[in-house]
Motif scaffolding. Structure first.
Motif, PDB file in Angstrom:
ATOM      1  N   GLU A   1       3.253   6.783  -7.220  1.00 41.09           N
ATOM      2  CA  GLU A   1       2.364   7.686  -7.966  1.00 41.09           C
ATOM      3  C   GLU A   1       3.103   8.888  -8.533  1.00 41.09           C
ATOM      4  O   GLU A   1       2.657   9.492  -9.510  1.00 41.09           O
ATOM      5  CB  GLU A   1       1.212   8.149  -7.072  1.00 41.09           C
TER       6      GLU A   1
ATOM      7  N   SER B   1      -5.519   0.131  -1.270  1.00 39.44           N
ATOM      8  CA  SER B   1      -5.800   0.326  -2.693  1.00 39.44           C
ATOM      9  C   SER B   1      -6.523  -0.862  -3.293  1.00 39.44           C
ATOM     10  O   SER B   1      -7.118  -0.757  -4.376  1.00 39.44           O
ATOM     11  CB  SER B   1      -4.487   0.567  -3.446  1.00 39.44           C
TER      12      SER B   1
ATOM     13  N   ASP C   1       0.834  -1.210   0.000  1.00 33.28           N
ATOM     14  CA  ASP C   1       0.000   0.000   0.000  1.00 33.28           C
ATOM     15  C   ASP C   1       0.867   1.257   0.000  1.00 33.28           C
ATOM     16  O   ASP C   1       0.582   2.227  -0.725  1.00 33.28           O
ATOM     17  CB  ASP C   1      -0.924   0.003   1.225  1.00 33.28           C
ATOM     18  N   ARG C   2       1.927   1.261   0.802  1.00 33.47           N
ATOM     19  CA  ARG C   2       2.818   2.423   0.823  1.00 33.47           C
ATOM     20  C   ARG C   2       3.557   2.566  -0.508  1.00 33.47           C
ATOM     21  O   ARG C   2       3.764   3.678  -1.002  1.00 33.47           O
ATOM     22  CB  ARG C   2       3.806   2.304   1.984  1.00 33.47           C
TER      23      ARG C   2
ATOM     24  N   GLN D   1       3.878  -0.911  -9.409  1.00 34.33           N
ATOM     25  CA  GLN D   1       2.519  -1.163  -8.942  1.00 34.33           C
ATOM     26  C   GLN D   1       1.998  -2.515  -9.412  1.00 34.33           C
ATOM     27  O   GLN D   1       1.246  -3.186  -8.688  1.00 34.33           O
ATOM     28  CB  GLN D   1       1.594  -0.031  -9.397  1.00 34.33           C
TER      29      GLN D   1
ATOM     30  N   LYS E   1       1.474   4.415  -3.156  1.00 33.12           N
ATOM     31  CA  LYS E   1       1.406   5.877  -2.958  1.00 33.12           C
ATOM     32  C   LYS E   1       2.737   6.528  -3.346  1.00 33.12           C
ATOM     33  O   LYS E   1       2.746   7.628  -3.907  1.00 33.12           O
ATOM     34  CB  LYS E   1       1.052   6.191  -1.505  1.00 33.12           C
ATOM     35  N   THR E   2       3.851   5.884  -3.029  1.00 33.52           N
ATOM     36  CA  THR E   2       5.158   6.441  -3.379  1.00 33.52           C
ATOM     37  C   THR E   2       5.349   6.465  -4.891  1.00 33.52           C
ATOM     38  O   THR E   2       5.850   7.441  -5.456  1.00 33.52           O
ATOM     39  CB  THR E   2       6.288   5.612  -2.724  1.00 33.52           C
TER      40      THR E   2
ATOM     41  N   SER F   1      -8.700   1.510   3.856  1.00 33.73           N
ATOM     42  CA  SER F   1      -7.694   2.413   3.305  1.00 33.73           C
ATOM     43  C   SER F   1      -6.830   1.773   2.226  1.00 33.73           C
ATOM     44  O   SER F   1      -6.035   2.454   1.581  1.00 33.73           O
ATOM     45  CB  SER F   1      -6.791   2.920   4.432  1.00 33.73           C
TER      46      SER F   1
END
Length: 416
Positions: free
Chosen positions: A233, A302, A226-227, A244, A230-231, A300
């Motif tokens: 992106e 993705s 999950d982290r 991803q 976000k990184t 929370s």
């Protein structure tokens, strides 16, 4: 009265000239031959300007007043000049001290403190040198030098920091380059370091997620993925897509093998609801399920939507709530609760407990003496008091649920 002069004859009006004739004497009119008495004729008095003893002319008073006003203005102007000079001396003193402080902070490599001191010095100089821009320009050059040295020091420190801290530093500095001309030329370096740090962090999280899977830590692996998402992106599209996709493959495999979701509780309800049971049970069950190797859904994440379609495990709850019998001598009803808890895999039950039974206790620990005395002799049925009775029964039920979870089975993972 002796001397010259003239007067009119009272009989005919002829002008009679006086030549040495005194008042009271008689004079004969040359026109009507009448004797007339010479009247008293006062002399013309020529007034002379005289000064009263002890009294000054008005112009002297005005003159002295003018002198006093001029003197007062000179005193005021002099005093203001002295005050301005002293104030300037004080400001000059502070300015000198601030510049010295800024230079000392620079020598000690405390560049942020040096920037603050020199900015304070610029503010002081602005009060003095509105007509002397040269000193302000010199102080501004010092300030720009300190700002740049501070930025370079932050870059060096960020290179040794953890990825999250380094990225925060680079982003803050990048935002400053758009506002502060003294950082001109650093934008390219910051963007390059930001990109590199993000990529390294995402790659490190991907490697750590794979290690967590191998070590039997599936929930930690999903947190890392999950982290990573976000990184990534903020990375270039090609790099972002690759990272991803790798994370997606890890998470999907874990959900397919270990995923568990909570089905809405079913049954009969009086004061409770399916949502209230899910809200109460899920925080209790989720940590235990994770300890036994299951991966629980998380809002929370993705991949939260994948749990509903791919998770093989389901937690099912069956509830029966009843109200029967009066509490002591009141008109309010007691609560009786029954709960069955099941863990199913692809429609088949692999574990269950229950039915677990609980009801309102005769003596309710949470009931204050005041509330107990208020309802003890009330023959009417009170909804708010029945809620107290219900909450007591549910608290007893939850204690039994937690006790029954000790024999929860570990997840069974099919080997490929």
């Amino acid at each position: 009265m002796g001397g010259g002069g003239s007067f009119a004859c009272p009989e005919c009006g002829n002008e009679l000239k006086l030549k040495g004739t005194t008042a009271g004497r008689q004079l004969r009119c040359g026109w009507c031959e009448t004797w007339v008495e010479v009247p008293f004729l006062p002399r013309a008095v020529v007034r002379r300007a005289r000064f009263s003893r002890g009294r000054r002319p008005k112009w002297v008073t005005w003159a002295w007043g003018g002198v006093a006003v001029v003197t007062l203005l000179l005193v005021v102007a002099g005093t203001r000049g002295i005050l301005r000079a002293r104030s300037r001396q004080r400001v000059e003193g502070r300015l000198t001290a601030l510049v010295a402080e800024a230079e000392a902070e620079e020598n000690a490599a405390r560049f942020d403190a040096a920037v603050k001191a020199i900015q304070d010095a610029i503010a002081e100089a602005a009060r003095l040198d509105s007509l002397r821009p040269a000193r302000l320009e010199e102080l501004q050059r010092l300030r720009d030098k300190f700002v740049r040295r501070a930025a370079v020091a932050q870059l060096e420190s960020a290179a040794k920091a953890a990825p999250a801290a380094a990225i925060a530093t680079y982003k803050a500095l990048l935002a400053r380059t758009w506002r502060d001309g003294s950082l001109e030329g650093l934008e390219g370096t910051l963007r390059e370091r930001l990109e590199r740090t993000r990529r390294q962090w995402a790659e490190a999280d991907l490697a750590a997620a794979r290690q967590a899977v191998g070590a039997g830590q599936p929930n930690e692996a999903i947190d890392l993925c999950d982290r990573l998402v976000k990184t990534a992106e903020e990375l270039a599209p090609a790099v972002q897509s690759q990272l991803q996709n790798d994370a997606h493959a890890i998470v999907v495999a874990l959900i397919d093998q270990r995923g568990v979701i909570f089905d809405p509780p079913q049954g009969q309800f009086t004061l409770g609801t399916p949502q209230s049971y899910q809200t109460t049970l899920q925080p209790v069950l989720s940590p235990l399920l994770r300890q036994h190797g299951y991966v629980t859904d998380r809002p929370s994440s993705s991949w939260n939507s994948l749990w509903k379609t791919r998770a093989p495990y389901h937690v099912a709850v069956e509830v029966v709530e009843r109200q029967n019998g009066s509490y002591l001598n009141t008109g309010s009803q007691l609560s009786s609760l029954s709960l069955r808890l099941m863990l199913n895999r692809e429609g088949s039950s692999i574990w269950q407990v229950g039915p677990l039974l609980a009801q309102t206790q005769p003596s309710i620990p949470s009931l204050s003496a005041f509330t107990a005395s208020r309802f003890a002799t009330d023959a009417r049925r009170r909804r708010e008091f029945e809620r107290v009775l219900y909450d007591d029964a549910q608290a007893t039920l939850m204690v039994k649920v937690q006790s029954s979870l000790r024999n929860l089975p570990d997840v069974r993972v099919s080997k490929p």
